[in-house]
Write an enzyme that holds these catalytic residues in place. Structure first.
Site, mmCIF file in Angstrom:
data_model
loop_
_atom_site.group_PDB
_atom_site.id
_atom_site.type_symbol
_atom_site.label_atom_id
_atom_site.label_comp_id
_atom_site.label_asym_id
_atom_site.label_seq_id
_atom_site.Cartn_x
_atom_site.Cartn_y
_atom_site.Cartn_z
ATOM 1 N N ASN A 7 -55.256 31.663 -1.103
ATOM 2 C CA ASN A 7 -56.245 31.661 -2.075
ATOM 3 C C ASN A 7 -57.630 31.272 -1.457
ATOM 4 O O ASN A 7 -57.786 30.351 -0.984
ATOM 5 C CB ASN A 7 -55.836 30.808 -3.241
ATOM 6 C CG ASN A 7 -56.704 30.641 -4.128
ATOM 7 O OD1 ASN A 7 -57.873 30.384 -4.266
ATOM 8 N ND2 ASN A 7 -56.202 30.684 -5.446
ATOM 9 N N HIS A 10 -61.993 28.819 -2.760
ATOM 10 C CA HIS A 10 -63.051 27.563 -2.498
ATOM 11 C C HIS A 10 -63.942 27.932 -1.084
ATOM 12 O O HIS A 10 -64.744 27.156 -1.053
ATOM 13 C CB HIS A 10 -62.089 26.462 -2.366
ATOM 14 C CG HIS A 10 -61.658 25.913 -3.489
ATOM 15 N ND1 HIS A 10 -62.400 25.755 -4.749
ATOM 16 C CD2 HIS A 10 -60.345 25.605 -4.029
ATOM 17 C CE1 HIS A 10 -61.736 25.385 -5.814
ATOM 18 N NE2 HIS A 10 -60.627 25.406 -5.216
ATOM 19 N N HIS A 43 -59.117 34.036 -7.832
ATOM 20 C CA HIS A 43 -59.001 33.820 -9.503
ATOM 21 C C HIS A 43 -60.578 34.163 -10.022
ATOM 22 O O HIS A 43 -61.627 33.334 -9.623
ATOM 23 C CB HIS A 43 -58.718 32.327 -9.661
ATOM 24 C CG HIS A 43 -58.609 32.013 -11.066
ATOM 25 N ND1 HIS A 43 -58.290 30.715 -11.564
ATOM 26 C CD2 HIS A 43 -58.810 32.606 -12.143
ATOM 27 C CE1 HIS A 43 -58.073 30.682 -12.794
ATOM 28 N NE2 HIS A 43 -58.849 31.778 -13.259
ATOM 29 N N ARG A 45 -62.715 33.837 -12.520
ATOM 30 C CA ARG A 45 -63.010 32.966 -13.934
ATOM 31 C C ARG A 45 -63.831 33.617 -14.947
ATOM 32 O O ARG A 45 -64.909 34.187 -14.452
ATOM 33 C CB ARG A 45 -63.211 31.509 -13.630
ATOM 34 C CG ARG A 45 -62.070 30.776 -13.163
ATOM 35 C CD ARG A 45 -62.606 29.330 -12.924
ATOM 36 N NE ARG A 45 -61.521 28.402 -12.668
ATOM 37 C CZ ARG A 45 -60.874 27.717 -13.564
ATOM 38 N NH1 ARG A 45 -61.286 27.639 -14.575
ATOM 39 N NH2 ARG A 45 -59.801 26.910 -13.247
ATOM 40 N N ARG A 49 -67.474 30.619 -11.646
ATOM 41 C CA ARG A 49 -67.900 29.586 -10.996
ATOM 42 C C ARG A 49 -67.564 29.988 -9.454
ATOM 43 O O ARG A 49 -68.435 29.065 -8.722
ATOM 44 C CB ARG A 49 -67.326 28.501 -11.313
ATOM 45 C CG ARG A 49 -65.962 28.434 -11.200
ATOM 46 C CD ARG A 49 -65.288 27.192 -11.571
ATOM 47 N NE ARG A 49 -65.208 26.902 -13.091
ATOM 48 C CZ ARG A 49 -64.494 25.953 -13.152
ATOM 49 N NH1 ARG A 49 -63.718 25.098 -13.029
ATOM 50 N NH2 ARG A 49 -64.443 25.770 -14.732
ATOM 51 N N GLU A 70 -55.752 36.265 -10.034
ATOM 52 C CA GLU A 70 -55.389 35.270 -10.851
ATOM 53 C C GLU A 70 -56.354 35.673 -11.860
ATOM 54 O O GLU A 70 -57.854 35.592 -11.871
ATOM 55 C CB GLU A 70 -55.531 33.968 -10.375
ATOM 56 C CG GLU A 70 -54.592 33.000 -10.151
ATOM 57 C CD GLU A 70 -54.611 31.709 -9.492
ATOM 58 O OE1 GLU A 70 -55.411 30.916 -10.013
ATOM 59 O OE2 GLU A 70 -54.333 31.442 -8.580
ATOM 60 N N THR A 101 -57.120 24.901 -12.365
ATOM 61 C CA THR A 101 -56.250 25.073 -13.461
ATOM 62 C C THR A 101 -55.070 23.938 -13.679
ATOM 63 O O THR A 101 -54.713 23.394 -12.904
ATOM 64 C CB THR A 101 -55.125 26.397 -13.121
ATOM 65 O OG1 THR A 101 -55.877 27.351 -12.479
ATOM 66 C CG2 THR A 101 -54.419 26.956 -14.206
ATOM 67 N N GLU A 151 -44.623 32.140 -10.774
ATOM 68 C CA GLU A 151 -45.001 31.107 -9.841
ATOM 69 C C GLU A 151 -44.979 29.855 -10.499
ATOM 70 O O GLU A 151 -45.523 29.287 -11.458
ATOM 71 C CB GLU A 151 -46.794 31.367 -9.808
ATOM 72 C CG GLU A 151 -47.223 30.206 -8.580
ATOM 73 C CD GLU A 151 -48.735 30.587 -8.345
ATOM 74 O OE1 GLU A 151 -49.421 31.622 -8.610
ATOM 75 O OE2 GLU A 151 -49.374 29.631 -7.783
ATOM 76 N N HIS A 191 -50.128 25.372 -6.177
ATOM 77 C CA HIS A 191 -51.177 24.344 -6.805
ATOM 78 C C HIS A 191 -51.156 23.073 -6.013
ATOM 79 O O HIS A 191 -49.869 22.584 -6.293
ATOM 80 C CB HIS A 191 -51.202 24.122 -8.184
ATOM 81 C CG HIS A 191 -52.414 23.886 -8.787
ATOM 82 N ND1 HIS A 191 -53.077 22.633 -8.803
ATOM 83 C CD2 HIS A 191 -53.682 24.851 -9.275
ATOM 84 C CE1 HIS A 191 -54.187 22.790 -9.367
ATOM 85 N NE2 HIS A 191 -54.478 24.075 -9.891
HETATM 86 N N1 PXP Z 1 -51.886 28.937 -8.060
HETATM 87 C C1 PXP Z 1 -52.645 28.960 -9.053
HETATM 88 C C2 PXP Z 1 -51.944 29.682 -10.323
HETATM 89 C C3 PXP Z 1 -53.911 28.399 -9.199
HETATM 90 O O1 PXP Z 1 -54.767 28.289 -10.225
HETATM 91 C C4 PXP Z 1 -54.420 27.774 -7.953
HETATM 92 C C5 PXP Z 1 -55.728 27.212 -7.806
HETATM 93 O O2 PXP Z 1 -56.625 28.181 -7.885
HETATM 94 C C6 PXP Z 1 -53.503 28.097 -6.646
HETATM 95 C C7 PXP Z 1 -52.273 28.522 -7.065
HETATM 96 C C8 PXP Z 1 -53.952 27.294 -5.470
HETATM 97 O O3 PXP Z 1 -54.081 25.890 -5.511
HETATM 98 P P1 PXP Z 1 -54.635 24.963 -4.504
HETATM 99 O O4 PXP Z 1 -56.084 25.658 -4.292
HETATM 100 O O5 PXP Z 1 -54.430 23.611 -4.953
HETATM 101 O O6 PXP Z 1 -53.796 25.490 -3.223
#
Ligand code: PXP
Length: 239
Positions: A7, A10, A43, A45, A49, A70, A101, A151, A191
């Site tokens: 992902n 960030h 994601h 949003r 953001r 996402e 989330t 998931e 997550h």
């Molecule tokens: N899965 C989902 C559905 C999420 O919303 C997120 C966060 O955006 C992640 C996985 C990844 O989480 P993390 O950034 O804590 O690894």
């Protein structure tokens, strides 16, 4: 054998801190693929953001593995998905004020609505995943709505404050994935997973994909810091 989907949200968060172009989540996604990731997740949003529309469109053009968008199950996002055509979509709950989330989708609260969303996405050839808490009933409802994948939300497990709490929360994940093994459904998890708490998942071969972002971006900042400083020291040394 399980695989990793990265992902890149960030990387975009860091870019947004200055409002410029760096670092680019699209470049990071390319590097993640070169490093062996088998999927890229972003994601989009409602408040944009971190990931924005440009990122999503460029990722679609560039990703060679699998692009997982996402998104909240709302009309705006469904329309964007139908236009951009990610390989798959993960439906997540989205609250405007949350930092990230916070929980899984309550599929049982609106099954007919979600069924309609799934039909629209799948008619365009987009696979659909539901992000749900480790609760067999939510997983079964997602399956009834037409989900290809669920998931499992590992956020509560990753936030456990004690070992006993972690064991209990992990057991909930384990019970869920074992009890839904009769369904023809892909199972992924994500997550809050990091370089330490991921180890326990070796015991769960039912989970075939891990969706991880924040811990990888955090580690990248630290493991890359020394080299980045050395490069700048070299530039300024002989001034
Ligand atoms: N899965 C989902 C559905 C999420 O919303 C997120 C966060 O955006 C992640 C996985 C990844 O989480 P993390 O950034 O804590 O690894």
């Amino acid at each position: 054998m399980a695989h990793l989907a990265v992902n890149v949200d960030h990387v975009a968060t860091l870019r947004q801190a200055r409002g410029g172009n760096d670092p680019d989540p699209v470049l990071a996604a390319g590097l993640a693929e070169l490093a062996g990731a088998e999927g890229i997740i972003c994601h989009l949003r409602e408040d944009r953001r971190h990931i924005n529309d440009r990122d999503l469109r460029l990722l679609r053009q560039m990703i060679k593995t699998k692009l997982n968008m996402e998104m909240a199950a709302v009309d705006e996002m469904v329309s964007i998905a139908l236009e951009v055509r990610p390989d798959m979509v993960t439906l997540v709950p989205e609250k405007r004020q949350e930092l990230t989330t916070e929980g899984g989708l309550d599929v049982m609260a609106r099954p007919d609505y979600y069924k309609g969303v799934v039909e629209r996405l799948k008619s365009a050839g987009i696979a659909v995943s539901f992000f749900v808490d480790p609760d067999p009933e939510q997983v079964r409802e997602a399956y009834r709505c037409g989900a290809d994948i669920v998931e499992i939300h590992t956020g509560h497990y990753s936030e456990a404050k004690t070992e006993a709490e972690a064991v209990e929360r992990f057991r909930r994940i384990e019970t869920t994935v074992v009890s839904v093994s009769d369904l023809s459904l892909g199972i992924s998890a994500g997550h809050g997973l990091n370089y330490l708490n991921i180890e326990a998942f070796e015991a769960l071969p039912q989970i075939t994909e891990y969706s991880i972002g924040h811990s990888i971006v955090s580690r990248a900042v630290l493991v890359g810091f020394e080299r980045a400083v050395q490069e700048m020291v070299k530039l300024v040394k002989d001034f």
